[in-house]
Design a protein around this motif. Structure first.
Motif: not given
Length: 258
Positions: A107-125
């Motif tokens: 769902g929404f990954a905004l601000g610190g949420g997107l930053e958390l996802a970007m810190a991960c090695h792989i992202r699936v949405a």
């Protein structure tokens, strides 16, 4: 440790961490960051854990941002400390961790949420995900690594556009620009993350850790030297000998992480 803001579950060498503040769209507050630090640290040193999947509770949000209710009380030094502690204890911890971490963005990954996802090695949405860094609408800039990680994923021009306009990307747009690796229907999100992680878990654990470290060094002045050193160190592992022997003898390797 008893967690109040996250849920953890271990299954088949995978540690699942779910940010469990659905009523707040899983916004990150101080306590949630502290619990994430504790859960991640424990998973990284647990010999039974091979990798981690991070997601958010419910179907609306992965993490809709930081909890800004405490922001008005902070001055410049307080803001710096907030960013420094968060980056060091959670975001950098994930990126530099020795085990693969996949963000299942539901769902929404905004601000610190997107930053958390970007810190991960792989992202699936999931296909309903929306991602962005809207901090400028608050008179702020991203403070958990967003200005550093986003350009590496989508390029400087697109990162500038996203940050300066505060516009969100749809899941398909995020895939187009390289911000996520895969997009799936909501119902298939965790299954896709598990599929990727289980494939990684078939590889030699020490080599996985070495590869993460080397890829993170890409673009740095000593990036090639770090790759050379990591490559050479693999020759001193039992897993390298096992992998080569298995290849030469046409059998499946049995890696032990040694």
């Amino acid at each position: 440790m008893a967690y109040q803001n996250i849920l953890t579950e271990s299954k088949d060498r995978i540690q699942y961490i779910t940010i469990n503040r659905e009523a707040k769209l899983n916004a990150l507050n101080k306590e949630t960051l502290e619990e994430l630090h504790a859960a991640l640290t424990a998973a990284f040193v647990d010999g039974q854990t091979g990798g981690i999947i991070i997601t958010g509770a419910g179907t609306k949000a992965f993490v809709a941002g930081a909890d800004i209710s405490g922001f008005p009380a902070l001055d410049a030094e307080g803001g710096k400390e907030l960013a420094r502690v968060g980056q060091t204890s959670v975001f950098d911890l994930i990126e530099n961790g020795p085990k693969p971490v996949i963000a299942a963005v539901n769902g929404f990954a905004l601000g610190g949420g997107l930053e958390l996802a970007m810190a991960c090695h792989i992202r699936v949405a999931s296909d309903n995900a929306k991602m962005g860094l809207p901090e400028l609408t608050l008179g702020l800039i991203p403070g958990y690594g967003g200005t550093q990680r986003l350009p590496k994923l989508v390029g400087k021009g697109k990162a500038m556009e996203m940050i300066l306009t505060s516009d969100m990307l749809s899941a398909d747009q995020a895939l187009q620009h390289g911000l996520v690796n895969h997009v799936t229907p909501q119902a298939d999100l965790l299954a896709k993350a598990e599929e990727i992680l289980n494939k990684i878990l078939q590889r030699a654990p020490l080599a996985v850790a070495a590869a993460i470290n080397a890829v993170n060094a890409a673009g740095s002045p000593d990036g090639f030297e770090k790759e050379i050193a990591a490559f050479g160190n693999c020759f001193g592992t039992q897993d390298m000998k096992e992998g080569v022997d298995a290849f030469l003898n046409k059998r499946k390797p049995v890696f032990t992480g040694k």
